[in-house]
Write an enzyme that holds these catalytic residues in place. Sequence first.
Site, mmCIF file in Angstrom:
data_model
loop_
_atom_site.group_PDB
_atom_site.id
_atom_site.type_symbol
_atom_site.label_atom_id
_atom_site.label_comp_id
_atom_site.label_asym_id
_atom_site.label_seq_id
_atom_site.Cartn_x
_atom_site.Cartn_y
_atom_site.Cartn_z
ATOM 1 N N LYS A 180 0.812 -1.216 0.000
ATOM 2 C CA LYS A 180 0.000 0.000 0.000
ATOM 3 C C LYS A 180 0.849 1.271 0.000
ATOM 4 O O LYS A 180 1.398 1.696 1.009
ATOM 5 C CB LYS A 180 -0.941 0.040 1.204
ATOM 6 N N GLU A 216 8.263 16.476 15.044
ATOM 7 C CA GLU A 216 8.784 16.379 13.681
ATOM 8 C C GLU A 216 7.970 17.327 12.786
ATOM 9 O O GLU A 216 6.744 17.262 12.768
ATOM 10 C CB GLU A 216 8.637 14.944 13.183
ATOM 11 N N GLU A 243 9.224 1.846 10.860
ATOM 12 C CA GLU A 243 10.257 2.846 10.562
ATOM 13 C C GLU A 243 9.555 4.190 10.652
ATOM 14 O O GLU A 243 8.776 4.543 9.760
ATOM 15 C CB GLU A 243 10.835 2.640 9.155
ATOM 16 N N CYS A 257 13.075 11.323 6.607
ATOM 17 C CA CYS A 257 12.958 10.911 8.007
ATOM 18 C C CYS A 257 14.231 11.219 8.789
ATOM 19 O O CYS A 257 14.168 11.475 9.982
ATOM 20 C CB CYS A 257 12.628 9.435 8.075
HETATM 21 P P1 NAD Z 1 1.705 8.712 7.528
HETATM 22 O O1 NAD Z 1 2.035 7.958 8.749
HETATM 23 O O2 NAD Z 1 0.611 9.689 7.561
HETATM 24 O O3 NAD Z 1 1.345 7.710 6.317
HETATM 25 C C1 NAD Z 1 2.209 6.689 5.915
HETATM 26 C C2 NAD Z 1 1.404 5.575 5.264
HETATM 27 O O4 NAD Z 1 0.501 5.054 6.230
HETATM 28 C C3 NAD Z 1 0.550 6.015 4.076
HETATM 29 O O5 NAD Z 1 0.540 4.975 3.109
HETATM 30 C C4 NAD Z 1 -0.828 6.163 4.686
HETATM 31 O O6 NAD Z 1 -1.877 5.984 3.757
HETATM 32 C C5 NAD Z 1 -0.826 5.039 5.712
HETATM 33 N N1 NAD Z 1 -1.761 5.222 6.827
HETATM 34 C C6 NAD Z 1 -2.267 6.378 7.319
HETATM 35 N N2 NAD Z 1 -3.116 6.119 8.337
HETATM 36 C C7 NAD Z 1 -3.128 4.773 8.490
HETATM 37 C C8 NAD Z 1 -3.799 3.894 9.379
HETATM 38 N N3 NAD Z 1 -4.635 4.338 10.316
HETATM 39 N N4 NAD Z 1 -3.565 2.566 9.281
HETATM 40 C C9 NAD Z 1 -2.713 2.088 8.352
HETATM 41 N N5 NAD Z 1 -2.068 2.871 7.459
HETATM 42 C C10 NAD Z 1 -2.267 4.202 7.534
HETATM 43 O O7 NAD Z 1 3.083 9.365 7.100
HETATM 44 P P2 NAD Z 1 3.319 10.438 5.981
HETATM 45 O O8 NAD Z 1 2.905 11.749 6.496
HETATM 46 O O9 NAD Z 1 2.752 9.932 4.711
HETATM 47 O O10 NAD Z 1 4.924 10.359 5.862
HETATM 48 C C11 NAD Z 1 5.771 11.101 6.634
HETATM 49 C C12 NAD Z 1 6.248 10.331 7.851
HETATM 50 O O11 NAD Z 1 6.958 9.168 7.457
HETATM 51 C C13 NAD Z 1 7.210 11.127 8.683
HETATM 52 O O12 NAD Z 1 6.895 10.988 10.034
HETATM 53 C C14 NAD Z 1 8.557 10.484 8.391
HETATM 54 O O13 NAD Z 1 9.520 10.648 9.376
HETATM 55 C C15 NAD Z 1 8.177 9.066 8.211
HETATM 56 N N6 NAD Z 1 9.208 8.322 7.468
HETATM 57 C C16 NAD Z 1 10.013 7.459 8.155
HETATM 58 C C17 NAD Z 1 11.029 6.770 7.496
HETATM 59 C C18 NAD Z 1 11.934 5.811 8.243
HETATM 60 O O14 NAD Z 1 12.569 4.996 7.596
HETATM 61 N N7 NAD Z 1 12.018 5.869 9.552
HETATM 62 C C19 NAD Z 1 11.212 6.954 6.127
HETATM 63 C C20 NAD Z 1 10.382 7.834 5.451
HETATM 64 C C21 NAD Z 1 9.372 8.515 6.139
#
Ligand code: NAD
Length: 484
Positions: A182, A388, A257, A291
């Site tokens: 997804k 963040e 992650e 991230c």
């Molecule tokens: P997000 O958590 O809002 O969404 C990430 C994914 O989760 C998307 O595919 C989204 O559709 C899905 N999602 C959202 N709500 C959900 C739920 N209730 N249940 C299951 N899936 C759900 O994150 P974002 O805003 O899209 O991305 C930014 C974040 O990602 C930042 O916090 C960043 O630090 C983190 N990130 C971490 C890493 C790492 O390796 N640690 C790498 C890249 C990004």
Amino acid sequence: MTLQSVLDEIRERPGTGDVIPIIDPVTEEQITEFTDCGAEAVDDAVTRARASFDAGVWSGLPGRERAKIMWRIADLIDEHAADFAEIDSANTGMMKLQSEMVVPTCAEFFRYYAGWCSKINGTAYDVKTTGIAADSYVDLHAYTLKEPYGVVGLIFPWNGPIFNACAKIAPALAAGCSSLVKPAEETPLSALLLDRLIHQAGVPEGVVNLITGYGHTAGAAISAHPGVEKVAFTGSTEVGKEIVRASAGNLKKVMLELGGKSPVLIFDDANLDQAIFGAAMGIFVHSGQGCVCGSRIFVQRGVYDRVVEGIAGVANFMKYGGPSEEGVMSGPLISAKQLDRVMGFIDEGKRDGAEVVTGGHRLDRKGYFVHPTILTNVDPGMRLYRQEIFGPVVSIIPFDDEDEAIAMANDTDYGLAGTVWTTNISRGHRLVKRLQAGSVQINCQLIFDHDVPFGGYKQSGWGHEFGKEGLEGYLKTKSVWAQL
Ligand code: NAD
């Protein structure tokens, strides 16, 4: 497959939920739309994945055969490198050079993990347990088997669409798992092309199942599904916690992650030209949507003014713009929502007394662009210091000595990454041990390799991606005993 064909293909995907627009963050205009697949599509995909897993069409292949197909996927990604770069740049506004540099790395994920397919082995143990008779022993042969988890859910964000997809699909395939994939609702386009190439390379139907929808619908359905045995998630800490709660129903395993608030320590003995440029790139590249971006920079007091001035110089020099614009060094934020969020942090910080050295405002043009922003006089109680932001916003704070720097650096709920800039090699390694973060770099930032594990401490994650540890995340360990 060109950009236009994925824009068309996603419109045609079946769904039962809301219509989701895809917006170009450079023009703020809709480029296509699709229908949320809905929870029923997740049920169907779990059924297909389970059937493929149980039939052994992928999990039952010899590792060397899985490896051959994974190499084919890698070659196909390379052949379509220009398409992937075009699609991800159009979808995220990421500068062309950046999306072009990422694609070979994605192909390498498949080659790297293809190498592991034929090396998935347990360990043998010679065991003697105490027998019933006095001074007697029973000889046993024990060993472990490494088995694929089964059906896994792979959920990832928009900040590196094709990179995030490959980082998860490659080790899951190497382990022999079947998966639901997804992508973020903002950036599903390159996953369509990848899905097509994975099947073209020879991965049987049902092994990789693309799910397109919102997080709170499709993502939540995957996380709560009793037929999914593990979820590997990359995204925000907040959603990571929701996934942990949703996983309780069948106690599925969860790999996370998550976000970061990573500290960068610059000492007065550092090579300041390198440190200034590295720290500036470490937060302003990709508009701070990484991230591991170093969003809190701590500078030893004697060089503080020079470093602030230097980083401001880079910030003011960097040209932000769309992928087709000349000389661009970074793109926009992904969405209007993210723009509001980032500007909210900046405005609140200003009201609370933070000083803006440069930036602090949107760019005077169309698109979700924020000028790279440097804030000083930031108080540890401020929300922008603790949370963040995921935008091109950095706080620069002075310190006097190592102890003070480490105390401030570790004063966070996150523990993803950290950096030490110093020419004193002993200090560098000494401080690596004291920083509470899963990935620490000395005199460099934003470095990654497929072979080196990556994962967060504290609220930045559970488990690891990349390297052997990344593969282990998709394997269960079974212990086997035989009396001799
Ligand atoms: P997000 O958590 O809002 O969404 C990430 C994914 O989760 C998307 O595919 C989204 O559709 C899905 N999602 C959202 N709500 C959900 C739920 N209730 N249940 C299951 N899936 C759900 O994150 P974002 O805003 O899209 O991305 C930014 C974040 O990602 C930042 O916090 C960043 O630090 C983190 N990130 C971490 C890493 C790492 O390796 N640690 C790498 C890249 C990004």
